[in-house]
Each structure stands twice: as C-alpha cells, then as structure tokens.
Scaffold this active site. Structure first.
Site, short mmCIF file in Angstrom:
data_model
loop_
_atom_site.label_atom_id
_atom_site.label_comp_id
_atom_site.label_asym_id
_atom_site.label_seq_id
_atom_site.Cartn_x
_atom_site.Cartn_y
_atom_site.Cartn_z
N PRO A 199 0.18 12.26 20.13
CA PRO A 199 1.04 12.14 18.95
C PRO A 199 2.30 11.33 19.21
CG PRO A 199 0.17 14.36 19.09
CD PRO A 199 -0.24 13.67 20.36
N CYS A 200 2.63 10.48 18.23
CA CYS A 200 3.73 9.52 18.41
C CYS A 200 5.00 9.92 17.66
CB CYS A 200 3.27 8.14 17.92
SG CYS A 200 2.96 8.06 16.13
N GLN A 201 4.96 10.98 16.85
CA GLN A 201 6.06 11.24 15.92
C GLN A 201 7.41 11.35 16.60
OE1 GLN A 201 3.12 12.69 15.91
NE2 GLN A 201 2.34 13.01 13.84
N LEU A 208 8.33 9.87 19.35
CA LEU A 208 8.65 8.66 20.10
C LEU A 208 8.96 7.48 19.20
CD1 LEU A 208 5.74 8.84 22.74
CD2 LEU A 208 8.06 9.75 22.96
#
Length: 235
Positions: free
Chosen positions: A70-72, A74
């Site tokens: 998950p990128c949220q 970053l």
C-alpha cells in the site's frame, strides 16, 4: 517459474507475468471485490486474505514474489505518515514473507514517494538484511505507450550471490532493457482505454472504478518478467 502475488488487487502483476510465461501459484488480497475479480480470471489459483494472518510455513514456495504494498502513507498526495504508517506499514509483512519463502526474485511496485531517502533506505536495508541485492527504476506507464503517465517505482531484487559485480547478472540494466522492449516481440500492445483512468491492458468491464487503483499496468511486469527470464539464461 512460479509466482506468489502479494497485494494482488485485480491482477495486473499476475496478468503481465503470465504473459511473460510465468505461472501464478497463489494470490494474497484482502478486498472482497478484488477477490471476486481474481476468482473470475484465476479460478484455480489459491487465494489468501489478510496478509497479517498468513502462516507462511503453510504456503508453497515460489520462484518470484511480487506485489505493490500500500502506497497511501508514502504518496506525495497523502499525509506522508511514512513506511510505518497504518497502510504502508504492511511492508513489514512483505518482509516477513520474504524471510519465510526465500524467493529467487522479488518485484516491488510503489509510488515515487517511496524514493524519499528514509523510505527507500528502509526498503533496501530490509532487503539487504534478508540477503538480497536490488535495482530499481521509475517507470511511467507512458514509457510503454499508455495514454497517461502513471509514474511508479519498480524494484527488482535477488539474492546477493546471484548478481555478478552488481551488473544485473551480466545483462543490460533494467533501464537499458526498457529501451528496446517496446519494439520487441515480447511487448503486448495495450488497447485504448474505454473508461477514463483505466489501466491499459486490464480487461474492459472490470467494474468498480475504485478497483482500478488496486492494480498495475500489466505491460511493465511483463517486461520485467522477460528481463528475469533472460537473467536465468545467463546463470
């Protein structure tokens, strides 16, 4: 070569690597809608839900472990809670899988915000602690002809005894490999998107637009898959 797909979403990684000649051994995805999409396209592939609940000692070994964690936390578009944030902190679960399964290759995808020193340093440090080297490129989807940019960091990692003097197993670097592959017989030309924002190469009509964010442009893992297969021939 067999693939374990983490954070599988609606299967962009899986589709691309299958096109390159890999076999999907199992998938990990917690979202119910995405699970249904995966079940439709890979009905015979085992699926696991919450990555935090998996006992990796019971999961079959694979040659390639892939996934975009998950990128949220970053993303530059978010609050930047960091790699230990509630969502992006699942990187630690990725590492737990690496330590247990010891795959020959690892493919990681995330947003350009990962390249912030402390975040990328954490990823590289964790991989090094597991005995892996890595190389990475920032690859926009437009590099392979998509009509949108969708810039993403792609990292490929392998046990440090595989590489030769850090030179990609004696192959051209991933960046050099990208330069020629769009003209090669390996490249699958993406169709024109029907819905604004759809990832090129993902089948039409997958449904909820929110699921489009849970995938990658399949042509990029396809390209990396061929790079890995070329590396295998050099061993």
């Amino acid at each position: 070569m067999k693939v374990g797909s983490l954070f599988a979403g609606i299967g962009g990684f899986d589709l691309g690597l299958e096109r390159a000649g890999f076999e999907i051994a199992w998938q990990v995805e917690i979202d119910p809608y995405c699970q249904r999409v995966l079940a439709k396209h890979w009905p015979n592939v085992p699926r696991y839900g919450d990555i935090r609940a998996i006992d990796w000692a019971t999961v079959p070994a694979v040659d390639v472990l892939c996934g975009g964690f998950p990128c949220q936390d970053l993303s530059f578009a978010g609050k930047r809670a960091g790699i230990d944030g509630e969502r992006s902190g699942l990187w630690s679960e990725y590492v737990r899988a690496i330590r247990a399964l010891r795959p020959r290759y690892i493919i990681v995808e995330n947003v350009p915000g990962l390249l912030t020193n402390e975040y990328m340093g954490r990823v590289l440090g964790d991989l090094a602690a597991c005995g892996y080297d890595a190389e990475w490129e920032n690859i926009p989807a437009s590099t392979l002809g998509a009509p949108h940019r969708r810039e993403r960091v792609w990292l490929t990692s392998y046990p440090n005894q595989i590489g030769r003097d850090g030179a990609s197993f004696g192959l051209p670097s991933l960046r050099q490999f990208i330069g020629g592959i769009a003209q090669s017989e390996w490249f699958s030309e993406p169709p024109e998107p029907v819905v604004l924002g759809v990832d090129d190469g993902v089948p039409d009509g997958v449904g909820q637009r929110g699921a489009y964010g849970n995938t990658v442009v399949p042509q990029i893992p396809e390209m990396i898959g061929h790079w890995i297969l070329a590396a295998e021939k050099q061993q």
